[in-house]
Write a protein that holds these residues in place. Structure first.
Motif, PDB file in Angstrom:
ATOM      1  N   ARG A  16       0.813  -1.212   0.000  1.00  0.00           N
ATOM      2  CA  ARG A  16       0.000   0.000   0.000  1.00  0.00           C
ATOM      3  C   ARG A  16       0.856   1.275   0.000  1.00  0.00           C
ATOM      4  N   ASN A  17       1.912   1.297   0.793  1.00  0.00           N
ATOM      5  CA  ASN A  17       2.775   2.479   0.825  1.00  0.00           C
ATOM      6  C   ASN A  17       3.455   2.718  -0.517  1.00  0.00           C
ATOM      7  N   GLN A  18       3.910   1.654  -1.147  1.00  0.00           N
ATOM      8  CA  GLN A  18       4.534   1.794  -2.463  1.00  0.00           C
ATOM      9  C   GLN A  18       3.528   2.296  -3.491  1.00  0.00           C
ATOM     10  N   LEU A  19       2.319   1.771  -3.432  1.00  0.00           N
ATOM     11  CA  LEU A  19       1.282   2.221  -4.365  1.00  0.00           C
ATOM     12  C   LEU A  19       0.994   3.707  -4.192  1.00  0.00           C
ATOM     13  N   GLU A  20       0.952   4.157  -2.952  1.00  0.00           N
ATOM     14  CA  GLU A  20       0.693   5.584  -2.706  1.00  0.00           C
ATOM     15  C   GLU A  20       1.799   6.455  -3.287  1.00  0.00           C
ATOM     16  N   ARG A  21       3.045   6.024  -3.156  1.00  0.00           N
ATOM     17  CA  ARG A  21       4.148   6.801  -3.715  1.00  0.00           C
ATOM     18  C   ARG A  21       4.089   6.834  -5.239  1.00  0.00           C
ATOM     19  N   VAL A  22       3.787   5.703  -5.834  1.00  0.00           N
ATOM     20  CA  VAL A  22       3.711   5.653  -7.294  1.00  0.00           C
ATOM     21  C   VAL A  22       2.542   6.500  -7.795  1.00  0.00           C
ATOM     22  N   ARG A  23       1.397   6.374  -7.168  1.00  0.00           N
ATOM     23  CA  ARG A  23       0.231   7.150  -7.606  1.00  0.00           C
ATOM     24  C   ARG A  23       0.475   8.644  -7.457  1.00  0.00           C
ATOM     25  N   SER A  24       1.117   9.039  -6.369  1.00  0.00           N
ATOM     26  CA  SER A  24       1.401  10.452  -6.156  1.00  0.00           C
ATOM     27  C   SER A  24       2.293  11.000  -7.269  1.00  0.00           C
ATOM     28  N   ALA A  25       3.306  10.216  -7.652  1.00  0.00           N
ATOM     29  CA  ALA A  25       4.186  10.644  -8.737  1.00  0.00           C
ATOM     30  C   ALA A  25       3.434  10.716 -10.055  1.00  0.00           C
ATOM     31  N   LEU A  26       2.532   9.780 -10.282  1.00  0.00           N
ATOM     32  CA  LEU A  26       1.747   9.809 -11.518  1.00  0.00           C
ATOM     33  C   LEU A  26       0.775  10.988 -11.524  1.00  0.00           C
ATOM     34  N   ASN A  35      -3.787   5.717 -25.764  1.00  0.00           N
ATOM     35  CA  ASN A  35      -3.557   5.889 -24.332  1.00  0.00           C
ATOM     36  C   ASN A  35      -2.502   6.962 -24.127  1.00  0.00           C
ATOM     37  N   GLU A  36      -2.093   7.140 -22.886  1.00  0.00           N
ATOM     38  CA  GLU A  36      -1.072   8.133 -22.558  1.00  0.00           C
ATOM     39  C   GLU A  36       0.035   7.466 -21.761  1.00  0.00           C
ATOM     40  N   GLN A  37       1.256   7.978 -21.912  1.00  0.00           N
ATOM     41  CA  GLN A  37       2.386   7.444 -21.173  1.00  0.00           C
ATOM     42  C   GLN A  37       3.137   8.568 -20.482  1.00  0.00           C
ATOM     43  N   MET A  38       3.557   8.288 -19.267  1.00  0.00           N
ATOM     44  CA  MET A  38       4.241   9.288 -18.462  1.00  0.00           C
ATOM     45  C   MET A  38       5.657   9.526 -18.980  1.00  0.00           C
ATOM     46  N   GLN A  39       6.040  10.781 -19.039  1.00  0.00           N
ATOM     47  CA  GLN A  39       7.414  11.134 -19.373  1.00  0.00           C
ATOM     48  C   GLN A  39       8.264  11.031 -18.104  1.00  0.00           C
ATOM     49  N   VAL A  40       9.203  10.112 -18.109  1.00  0.00           N
ATOM     50  CA  VAL A  40      10.078   9.923 -16.943  1.00  0.00           C
ATOM     51  C   VAL A  40      11.358  10.709 -17.204  1.00  0.00           C
ATOM     52  N   THR A  41      11.351  11.963 -16.762  1.00  0.00           N
ATOM     53  CA  THR A  41      12.482  12.853 -17.054  1.00  0.00           C
ATOM     54  C   THR A  41      13.111  13.457 -15.806  1.00  0.00           C
ATOM     55  N   ASP A  42      12.486  13.272 -14.636  1.00  0.00           N
ATOM     56  CA  ASP A  42      13.029  13.882 -13.420  1.00  0.00           C
ATOM     57  C   ASP A  42      13.343  12.806 -12.384  1.00  0.00           C
ATOM     58  N   LYS A  43      13.882  13.232 -11.241  1.00  0.00           N
ATOM     59  CA  LYS A  43      14.283  12.279 -10.204  1.00  0.00           C
ATOM     60  C   LYS A  43      13.092  11.533  -9.616  1.00  0.00           C
ATOM     61  N   GLY A  91      10.302  10.677 -11.144  1.00  0.00           N
ATOM     62  CA  GLY A  91       9.913   9.624 -12.073  1.00  0.00           C
ATOM     63  C   GLY A  91      10.900   8.473 -12.080  1.00  0.00           C
ATOM     64  N   GLN A  92      12.183   8.795 -12.072  1.00  0.00           N
ATOM     65  CA  GLN A  92      13.204   7.753 -12.039  1.00  0.00           C
ATOM     66  C   GLN A  92      13.117   6.938 -10.755  1.00  0.00           C
ATOM     67  N   SER A  93      12.786   7.632  -9.653  1.00  0.00           N
ATOM     68  CA  SER A  93      12.715   6.948  -8.369  1.00  0.00           C
ATOM     69  C   SER A  93      11.608   5.906  -8.337  1.00  0.00           C
ATOM     70  N   ILE A  94      10.420   6.263  -8.827  1.00  0.00           N
ATOM     71  CA  ILE A  94       9.331   5.279  -8.789  1.00  0.00           C
ATOM     72  C   ILE A  94       9.563   4.179  -9.806  1.00  0.00           C
ATOM     73  N   ARG A  95      10.203   4.517 -10.928  1.00  0.00           N
ATOM     74  CA  ARG A  95      10.527   3.465 -11.905  1.00  0.00           C
ATOM     75  C   ARG A  95      11.461   2.446 -11.257  1.00  0.00           C
ATOM     76  N   THR A  96      12.474   2.923 -10.554  1.00  0.00           N
ATOM     77  CA  THR A  96      13.417   2.021  -9.890  1.00  0.00           C
ATOM     78  C   THR A  96      12.725   1.213  -8.800  1.00  0.00           C
ATOM     79  N   GLU A  97      11.832   1.865  -8.054  1.00  0.00           N
ATOM     80  CA  GLU A  97      11.131   1.160  -6.982  1.00  0.00           C
ATOM     81  C   GLU A  97      10.276   0.029  -7.533  1.00  0.00           C
ATOM     82  N   VAL A  98       9.583   0.290  -8.627  1.00  0.00           N
ATOM     83  CA  VAL A  98       8.745  -0.751  -9.228  1.00  0.00           C
ATOM     84  C   VAL A  98       9.610  -1.874  -9.799  1.00  0.00           C
TER      85      VAL A  98
END
Length: 224
Positions: free
Chosen positions: A11-21, A43-51, A53-60
């Motif tokens: 749940r905590n990880q989901l909250e962090r990812v959703r917040s970033a999205l 559909n739409e895709q998130m631009q992962v260009t900042d820290k 975005g990179q952080s949640i990508r790494t976490e997932v």
């Protein structure tokens, strides 16, 4: 083999990812589709260009690759960078097959396995089912948030239109050390059996024999 794995993200990880999205910038998803898939992709895709975005990508990525069942099922050699996709307002993705080869240069890989990790609770949106077309007929998947479905990248599949709310997912592709899906399933079943035996009886002669067979089959089949 098509496999659903629950609680990959807590749940905590989901909250962090959703917040970033929620605060992320999205672009037209057709930019990452092949020439024929662009015709049916909306559909739409998130631009992962900042820290962030990179952080949640790494976490997932770490949550997936660190999950023992995911490891057993896919036996990854390489994995693409994760994409975060969003569907809303009637968006959909018609029938298509994922590209067999993705990336460029050293990062190029053969796509053996595709995965969809669901990020929103299924009752928060209508539609958006992932539908796979298999020899057993069509199968529909709309999993709880934090759960992932993995399936062979050779599978014809689609995403049904979203008619309420938003469907957000993390998707990616894997080149496995075991190219053949039937061989991966044999290894998965054997690994599952030996782990269950260990939980029940501890390290035993039978466990050692299963472990030996599992290791030697990987030696016969692995591509590295």
């Amino acid at each position: 083999m098509i496999l659903c794995i629950g609680e990959v993200l807590n749940r905590n990880q989901l909250e962090r990812v959703r917040s970033a999205l929620d605060s992320g910038q999205f672009e037209d998803g057709r930019s990452t589709a092949g020439w024929h898939a662009r015709l049916v992709k909306n559909n739409e895709q998130m631009q992962v260009t900042d820290k962030a975005g990179q952080s949640i990508r790494t976490e997932v990525e770490n949550a997936l690759t660190g999950h023992p069942v995911f490891q057993m099922a896919v036996r990854p050699a390489k994995m693409t960078s994760i994409l975060f996709s969003r569907y809303r307002d009637g968006m959909t993705y018609g029938n298509h097959v994922d590209d067999p080869v993705m990336g460029r240069g050293p990062g190029r890989l053969r796509t053996d396995i595709s995965f969809t990790l669901f990020l929103d609770d299924p009752d928060s949106y209508d539609g958006g089912e992932l539908v796979t077309d298999t020899t057993a007929g069509e199968q529909s998947y709309k999993l709880p948030a934090g759960s992932v479905v993995i399936y062979p990248s050779s599978t014809l599949h689609r995403v049904e239109p979203v008619t309420r709310g938003q469907r957000r997912v993390a998707i990616g592709w894997i080149q496995s050390t075991i190219r053949d899906p039937a061989q991966r399933e044999v290894l998965f079943d054997l690994d599952t059996a030996r782990r269950q035996l260990f939980e029940r009886e501890g390290k035993s002669t039978e466990f050692d024999l299963l472990t030996k067979s599992l290791a030697n089959l990987q030696r016969f089949w692995a591509e590295i």
